[in-house]
Write a protein that holds these residues in place. Structure first.
Motif, PDB file in Angstrom:
ATOM      1  N   PRO A 100      59.383  39.662  38.125  1.00  0.00           N
ATOM      2  CA  PRO A 100      60.400  39.124  37.387  1.00  0.00           C
ATOM      3  C   PRO A 100      60.326  39.264  35.824  1.00  0.00           C
ATOM      4  CG  PRO A 100      60.185  37.989  39.229  1.00  0.00           C
ATOM      5  CD  PRO A 100      58.983  38.719  39.053  1.00  0.00           C
ATOM      6  N   GLU A 103      59.781  35.003  34.716  1.00  0.00           N
ATOM      7  CA  GLU A 103      59.963  34.449  35.682  1.00  0.00           C
ATOM      8  C   GLU A 103      60.202  32.843  35.849  1.00  0.00           C
ATOM      9  OE1 GLU A 103      57.551  34.194  39.991  1.00  0.00           O
ATOM     10  OE2 GLU A 103      56.702  35.436  38.410  1.00  0.00           O
ATOM     11  N   GLN A 106      63.998  32.436  35.168  1.00  0.00           N
ATOM     12  CA  GLN A 106      64.913  32.952  36.216  1.00  0.00           C
ATOM     13  C   GLN A 106      64.665  32.082  37.623  1.00  0.00           C
ATOM     14  OE1 GLN A 106      65.581  37.065  37.089  1.00  0.00           O
ATOM     15  NE2 GLN A 106      63.880  37.759  35.567  1.00  0.00           N
ATOM     16  N   THR A 107      63.593  31.405  37.725  1.00  0.00           N
ATOM     17  CA  THR A 107      63.603  30.800  39.338  1.00  0.00           C
ATOM     18  C   THR A 107      63.868  29.178  38.635  1.00  0.00           C
ATOM     19  OG1 THR A 107      61.124  30.237  38.385  1.00  0.00           O
ATOM     20  CG2 THR A 107      61.675  32.053  39.928  1.00  0.00           C
ATOM     21  N   ALA A 110      66.769  27.486  41.110  1.00  0.00           N
ATOM     22  CA  ALA A 110      66.272  27.527  42.433  1.00  0.00           C
ATOM     23  C   ALA A 110      65.193  26.532  42.495  1.00  0.00           C
ATOM     24  CB  ALA A 110      65.582  28.969  42.809  1.00  0.00           C
ATOM     25  N   ARG A 111      64.407  26.365  41.478  1.00  0.00           N
ATOM     26  CA  ARG A 111      63.218  25.358  41.561  1.00  0.00           C
ATOM     27  C   ARG A 111      63.838  23.805  41.949  1.00  0.00           C
ATOM     28  NH1 ARG A 111      60.129  25.513  37.429  1.00  0.00           N
ATOM     29  NH2 ARG A 111      60.849  27.338  36.368  1.00  0.00           N
ATOM     30  N   THR A 325      67.742  31.277  47.008  1.00  0.00           N
ATOM     31  CA  THR A 325      66.502  31.960  47.326  1.00  0.00           C
ATOM     32  C   THR A 325      66.377  32.644  48.594  1.00  0.00           C
ATOM     33  OG1 THR A 325      65.371  30.031  48.336  1.00  0.00           O
ATOM     34  CG2 THR A 325      65.154  30.078  45.977  1.00  0.00           C
ATOM     35  N   LYS A 386      62.011  37.734  49.397  1.00  0.00           N
ATOM     36  CA  LYS A 386      61.113  37.262  48.470  1.00  0.00           C
ATOM     37  C   LYS A 386      61.170  37.528  47.170  1.00  0.00           C
ATOM     38  CE  LYS A 386      57.577  36.672  51.901  1.00  0.00           C
ATOM     39  NZ  LYS A 386      55.895  36.827  52.492  1.00  0.00           N
ATOM     40  N   ASN A 388      62.296  36.803  43.451  1.00  0.00           N
ATOM     41  CA  ASN A 388      62.255  35.745  42.633  1.00  0.00           C
ATOM     42  C   ASN A 388      63.033  36.145  41.165  1.00  0.00           C
ATOM     43  OD1 ASN A 388      60.991  33.870  44.239  1.00  0.00           O
ATOM     44  ND2 ASN A 388      58.790  34.674  43.413  1.00  0.00           N
ATOM     45  N   HIS A 390      66.167  35.846  39.823  1.00  0.00           N
ATOM     46  CA  HIS A 390      67.525  35.600  40.203  1.00  0.00           C
ATOM     47  C   HIS A 390      68.275  36.040  39.081  1.00  0.00           C
ATOM     48  CE1 HIS A 390      65.869  33.649  43.643  1.00  0.00           C
ATOM     49  NE2 HIS A 390      65.101  32.592  42.942  1.00  0.00           N
TER      50      HIS A 390
END
Length: 644
Positions: A100, A103, A106-107, A110-111, A325, A386, A388, A390
Motif C-alpha cells: 500500500p 499504509e 489506508q489502514t 480498519a485499525r 479487512t 490480506k 491492506n 483499503h
C-alpha cells in the motif's frame, strides 16, 4: 498502471502445529516422507495423505509427458519442452501482493474497528447494512407514485419506450386494437434518463426512416389546442414529455396525457435537447400534456429517486470498503447493495409498482447470489486476501464495480448497443469501437497471463480458457440457435483472469462484477442461445416484398395491384400513412386495393407487405416496401427499392 512488486514465498515451511488430546499445542517440523505419528490428528493425517496423492499424480503426469516427448523428433521435443517450461513460470513461483501507498493512512479506519471485540464488529457490520436497508426503503417510498394526480387517479408506471401506438401490425386494421383515439386522459409516471433512449432498428415515418435517435414525432404547437405541443401517437411518451418540458430528464416524474385524435401534420422542432421528427400528413392518434396548475402541483413530489438512492448506496459501500479487512465482509454486503440499487432504482426492468419490482428483483437475486458465492470463492477471495490498501481498494475495485453496474450511463457513449452482427453493421462507429475494445482486451489478457506465469498458475488458466473456448464453439455449432454474449456472460468469462492481487486486477475485477450485476439485475439470466427471431426483435427480417404495378389514378381515387405472392404468404397488407388500411386474402380474389383521398392538401404514403394467417387468429407479416407517395396534385412518386 504497473503491477505490484511480487514477493517470493519463503523457502522454509512454517512449523506444523499439532493438537494433542489434552488440548495443548506443540510445534514440530514437517514429517519426513513415509513418517507417521500417533500424535497427529485425523485432519493432519488426511492432509498428509492428500499431499502424497498430489505428488503421486504430478509424478504420473510427468512420466506420461516424457513418454509423449520420446515419440516426437528430438528438435521438436526440445522446443516443446522449453515452451512448457516457460509457461510453467519461474521456479520458485512469486506471488503478487500489493504494497500500500501510505499504509498507516489506508489502514487507519480498519485499525479503529479492529479494537472492538469480534462480536461487536459483526454487530456493527449488520447495523450498518440494516441502516442502509431502512434508508433505502424510506427514500424509495417518499418519492414513490402518489395515489392520485389532480383527480386523474394513480399514475400508470411507464418505461422510457412505452407508446400508445406500438406499430401498425399490433394496432391492426384502422388501428382498432389501439382505441380510443381521443376524449381520454390518464396520469403517468416516467423514470429518469429517458431523453437518450433511441430506436435500435429502422423505424419508418411516412417516407423517411430513422435509427439511433429518439422516436418523438411532432412537438410543434397546435393553435386549436391552446398552443400546446402535439405528438403523433407512436411517439415515446416519456421522451415526448421531456421534449414538451413537462418532465426533467434527470429526475423523471409524473404528468397527465390527453388523447386528442387525428391531426393533419406534425412539425419537427428542437426542444430541451431533443430534435423531434416531422411528419407532413395525418395520423389517427395524437396526444398532448395537461398543464393545469392542479396537475403540476400534484405531480411535484413524484420523481425518480434513482440518483438519491445512488448517492446513499455509494456512501455506504465506501464506508464498508474502508472499514472491512476480510474479503467476505467486504464482498457480501457490497454485492447485495449494488444488486438492489440497480434492480430497484438505477436500471430496473419495466414494472407497474414497487411490490412487483421487488418480486422481480428477488426472483433473479437468489441464483445471482449463488453465482456470487462462486465468484467470491474462485476470484475475489484471492484478489483481496490480506490486502491492506483499503483506499486503493475503494477507488479501484469499488469504483470499477459502480462503473460496470451503471453501464447504462457510464458506457453510453460507446457506439455499441448490442453485440450482434446486425447492430454492429448498421450502427456508425460500432465496428471501430469493437476493434479498439478487442485490441485493449488482448493487451490486458497478455498482461494478466504474464502475471499468472510469474505466480506459476498459467497452465491451469490456459486449460480453463481452452475448455471455455471449446464450449463456446460447440454452442455456436448448434443449428437453429445463435450465440448471444450478454453482460453477465461476458463478465463470467473474463472474471477468472482477474484473480491476482495487482492494482490493474482490482480495477478489472470490480468492473466485471459490476457488469455481471447490471446484466442480471436488469435483464435476468437471458439465454446464451437465442433464435434468430428473438435476436432480431422488431428489425427487418429480410423477406420478400410485393411487386407493385403502376397505380391507376382516377381523380381522388388510386388503385394498386400486385404480381402474385411469395411462398409462405397468403395475402397482402397495405399501410397508408403508417396505418394498416387493407389486409387481403389471395384465394378470395383480393388482388388489388383502392384508396379514396381523404385530404386534398397533404401527401399520402403507401407501403405494401405480405401476410400469413396463423391458427387462433394470428397474423404474420413480411417486411414492407419503402413508401410510395401520392402528392396533392395527383402525381405518383414510385416506390423506392428496399424494405422498411
Amino acid at each position: 498502471m504497473a503491477p505490484s512488486s511480487p514477493h517470493s514465498q519463503s523457502k522454509h515451511q512454517e512449523p506444523r502445529v499439532v493438537d494433542l488430546e489434552d488440548g495443548n499445542r506443540i510445534s514440530r517440523g514437517p514429517l519426513e516422507p513415509g513418517e507417521s505419528s500417533e500424535s497427529t490428528t485425523p485432519d493432519t493425517r488426511l492432509s498428509q495423505e492428500y499431499d502424497n496423492a498430489s505428488h503421486h499424480n504430478r509424478s504420473a503426469v510427468a512420466f506420461r509427458w516424457q513418454k509423449v516427448l520420446k515419440c516426437i523428433p528430438q528438435p521438436v521435443a526440445s522446443r516443446l519442452q522449453k515452451a512448457v517450461d516457460w509457461i510453467k513460470g519461474p521456479q520458485p513461483a512469486r506471488v503478487y501482493h500489493i504494497k500500500p501507498l501510505f499504509e498507516p493512512i489506508q489502514t487507519f479506519p480498519a485499525r479503529l474497528v479492529a479494537r472492538l471485540p469480534k462480536a461487536a464488529r459483526i454487530g456493527l457490520l449488520f447495523t450498518v447494512f440494516a441502516l442502509w436497508v431502512v434508508l433505502f426503503a424510506v427514500i424509495l417510498s417518499k418519492f414513490g407514485n402518489p395515489n392520485d394526480i389532480a383527480g386523474f387517479g394513480a399514475p400508470v408506471k411507464l418505461s422510457c419506450t412505452n407508446r400508445l401506438w406500438p406499430d401498425s401490425p399490433s394496432c391492426g386494421l384502422d388501428g382498432r386494437n389501439c382505441l380510443p383515439f381521443d376524449d381520454s386522459s390518464f396520469a403517468f409516471s416516467c423514470p429518469a434518463d429517458c431523453a437518450s433512449v433511441k430506436v435500435l432498428n429502422y423505424r419508418t415515418i411516412g417516407d423517411q426512416q430513422i435509427i439511433y435517435r429518439p422516436l418523438i414525432v411532432g412537438g410543434t404547437p397546435e393553435v386549436s389546442e391552446a398552443n400546446e405541443p402535439v405528438y403523433r401517437g407512436d411517439s415515446f411518451i416519456c421522451g415526448a414529455a421531456i421534449h414538451a418540458g413537462i418532465l426533467q430528464d434527470a429526475q423523471g416524474g409524473c404528468g397527465v396525457l390527453s388523447l386528442i385524435g387525428e391531426k393533419p401534420s406534425y412539425g419537427s422542432i428542437q426542444r430541451n435537447g431533443i430534435l423531434s421528427v416531422g411528419f407532413n400528413s395525418s395520423f389517427p392518434l395524437s396526444f398532448d400534456f395537461n398543464r393545469d396548475q392542479s396537475v403540476i402541483s400534484s405531480a411535484e413530489k413524484c420523481r425518480d429517486p434513482r440518483w438519491n438512492l445512488l448517492i446513499l448506496s455509494i456512501i455506504f459501500t465506501s464506508i464498508l470498503s474502508l472499514f472491512t479487512t476480510t474479503p467476505g465482509a467486504f464482498f457480501g454486503p457490497i454485492f447485495i447493495i449494488v444488486y438492489f440499487q440497480i434492480a430497484m432504482a438505477s436500471d430496473p426492468p419495466p414494472y407497474s409498482d414497487y411490490p412487483s419490482l421487488a418480486s422481480t428483483a428477488l426472483g433473479s437475486f437468489l441464483p445471482a447470489a449463488f453465482i456470487g458465492v462462486l465468484i467470491y470463492h474462485f476470484c475475489v477471495r484471492k484478489t483481496l486476501k490480506k490486502l491492506n490498501a483499503h483506499i486503493e481498494k475503494t477507488i479501484l475495485w469499488l469504483g470499477g464495480c459502480w462503473v460496470g453496474a451503471l453501464s447504462n450511463v457510464t458506457l453510453e457513449m460507446i457506439p455499441i448497443q448490442r453485440l450482434t452482427p446486425h447492430d454492429l453493421n448498421q450502427q456508425p462507429g460500432a465496428i471501430v469501437a469493437l476493434i479498439i475494445i478487442v485490441l485493449a482486451l488482448i493487451v490486458i489478457a497478455f498482461f494478466q497471463a504474464w502475471c499468472f506465469r510469474i505466480e506459476g498458475r498459467l497452465p491451469r488458466y490456459l486449460g480453463l480458457y481452452a475448455i471455455l473456448g471449446i464450449g463456446l464453439l460447440v454452442l455456436m455449432a448448434i443449428p437453429g440457435l445463435d450465440l448471444r454474449i450478454h453482460h453477465y456472460i461476458l463478465a463470467l468469462l473474463l472474471l477468472p483472469g482477474t484473480s491476482l492481487q495487482t492494482r490493474p486486477s482490482l480495477l478489472y475485477q470490480g468492473l466485471l462484477v459490476g457488469l455481471f450485476v447490471n446484466g442480471v439485475a436488469r435483464w435476468g439470466f437471458a439465454p446464451i442461445l437465442q433464435t434468430s427471431a428473438a435476436l432480431r426483435g422488431d428489425a427487418q427480417i429480410g423477406s420478400g416484398i410485393p411487386s407493385i404495378l403502376a397505380p391507376m389514378i382516377n381523380s381522388t381515387n388510386i388503385t394498386f395491384a400486385w404480381d402474385g405472392l411469395v411462398r409462405g404468404y397468403e395475402g397482402v397488407s397495405v399501410l397508408v400513412n403508417d396505418v394498416e388500411r387493407f389486409r387481403g386474402f389471395h384465394k378470395d380474389g383480393d388482388n388489388s386495393f383502392t384508396w379514396a383521398r381523404r385530404a386534398m392538401d397533404r401527401p399520402e404514403y403507401f407501403r405494401f407487405g405480405f401476410v400469413n394467417y396463423l391458427p387462433f387468429g394470428g397474423v404474420q407479416y413480411s417486411d414492407f416496401t419503402k413508401a410510395g407517395t401520392w402528392w396533392p396534385n395527383g402525381t405518383w412518386k414510385d416506390i423506392p427499392a428496399g424494405v422498411s
